[in-house]
Design a protein around this motif. Sequence first.
Motif: not given
Lengths: 309, 309
Positions: A178-198
């Motif tokens: 699904k979309y917009g969940c807490l886990e999709s905004i800040a979890s260990t698996w999301r952090v990798d994507q956020l870092a590399k796109a920053h």
Amino acid sequence: MAIIAIDLGGTRIKTGVVKNGEVEHLFIKEIAPNKPLSTYIPFIKERVAYLKKELNGEIKGLGIAFPGLVDTDKNSIIDTSGKYEDAPEFDLATWVKQELGLAVKIENDARLACLGEWQYGAGNKSPDMVMFMLGTGIGTSAIIDNKLLRGKHYQAGVLGGHFIMDYHNTKDVCSCGKYGCLESIASTWRVDQLAKAHHLYSKSNLTKLNKINIASIFSIENETDELAKHLREHCMYVWALGIVNLIHAYDPSVVVVGGGVMHSESVIMPFLKDIIKNRAWCPSGLPEIVTSAYPDTAALIGIEVLFKN
Amino acid sequence: MAIIAIDLGGTRIKTGVVKNGEVEHLFIKEIAPNKPLSTYIPFIKERVAYLKKELNGEIKGLGIAFPGLVDTDKNSIIDTSGKYEDAPEFDLATWVKQELGLAVKIENDARLACLGEWQYGAGNKSPDMVMFMLGTGIGTSAIIDNKLLRGKHYQAGVLGGHFIMDYHNTKDVCSCGKYGCLESIASTWRVDQLAKAHHLYSKSNLTKLNKINIASIFSIENETDELAKHLREHCMYVWALGIVNLIHAYDPSVVVVGGGVMHSESVIMPFLKDIIKNRAWCPSGLPEIVTSAYPDTAALIGIEVLFKN
């Protein structure tokens, strides 16, 4: 009488014996992610045989903490969210009874961590408690009126990581699909994507890592790293608001924050408490926000509590 | 034995007598918003005196539905969120006992609507139920294991309108003084601001109105209006995701959707059900989503249930 306890985690399987809230014979097996449950059946069999021998028959049963939805009436696994994917088809309870000759109980891992912290740890036997566990994803659970909250379909309390907190996001898919969940905004698996796109990524120490996770952004080496700092603050802010939502939902006496990253509690707890105090709308009272007493073994300890109830 | 029931709403005060789930002598007083409770004390006194006379002494007590947080142990109002602002300082329970000579119970209005729908309406006595009320703001409540959820500080269940659903918004202040709440994204008081700031506003029928609210965007005159349609869809989408969060929190058997706007249920319910089905992560089962049986009187009926428990 002792309980044999197994915690099937995303990256580690923990086994041990629990008696009066103490874990003995703790053994931790590092595992490759995304393997089926069948891969670890021989390990479980061998480990339980060893513990049975050590305990010389003084065993009340075997409890299993599972990282997914569990039907506690049928003692069966309903959904795995990507870990041990064959588990719903494998009749684990019957297998344990037949192959290991033990009474068995299976329950969601966050619920068991909650039970463990509630009876023996930071929950301090409060009648109303919320557990917030930072692991690969975000695990949650709640005690209401001295009873584990399970709901009609065994989903209540454990979906705190999937509260929608970014309602207009329909792009970034969560682990639940699904979309917009807490886990999709800040979890260990999301952090990798956020870092590399920053835009700060190329100048960051995080480039040295193959996979970036919550542990990496909280590690000592990254203390002065600008991107790591940004990601730490992003995650802590979102976790705090996630806890606010759980406070608004359950109005507990205490919120216990757990998971491996709580080894950085001196950074995390003041930040969380500050945001929660400002953002929770609780005119008649806020819960205490406390650190897990057993960040690594709460679920194992909770298995003993499950057998008592 | 009958109960005298008073529902102190944001724009209307409803009074009546409830017996076996039926409301008799219903009287609705339209009121100016934001007046203090003391303004309506003479009206309450006069109305109760009339009903006592009609009932000829056969009265179990007086129940009051209040739009704010209520301490049900002390029978006192904790917080008002802007309505009847003097209520926490006015000892309503003692006043009722002394001046009206009746046993009294005060409770949050959404909780009472929940009790009413649960025992006599669309909740169908389900052991686990969620109420979602579209009024001036958004009122919510939950039944867990056949019991009204109240929490440690009387806040549990009733803050569903204040779940944070837009975590990065720190501009648009909610009625609670915080940011990013469901109610600050799609409620009757927000719709006026959203409409007037929209680029379609100048071409819309909504310009004819002084104050735009949920009722205006769902009215027949605005059925083909482009802006009204946009706002309807925005609100229904956000309400659906708000209900998803309540499902994720409580995992009920049934969600009852109520409030005056449910007179447009033929538009609202199919839309809500569709979004909820797609966006709730419930691998082991979804609740039924049903329309309130008593959109106008559920809280009055719930007062009788409160006196039974």
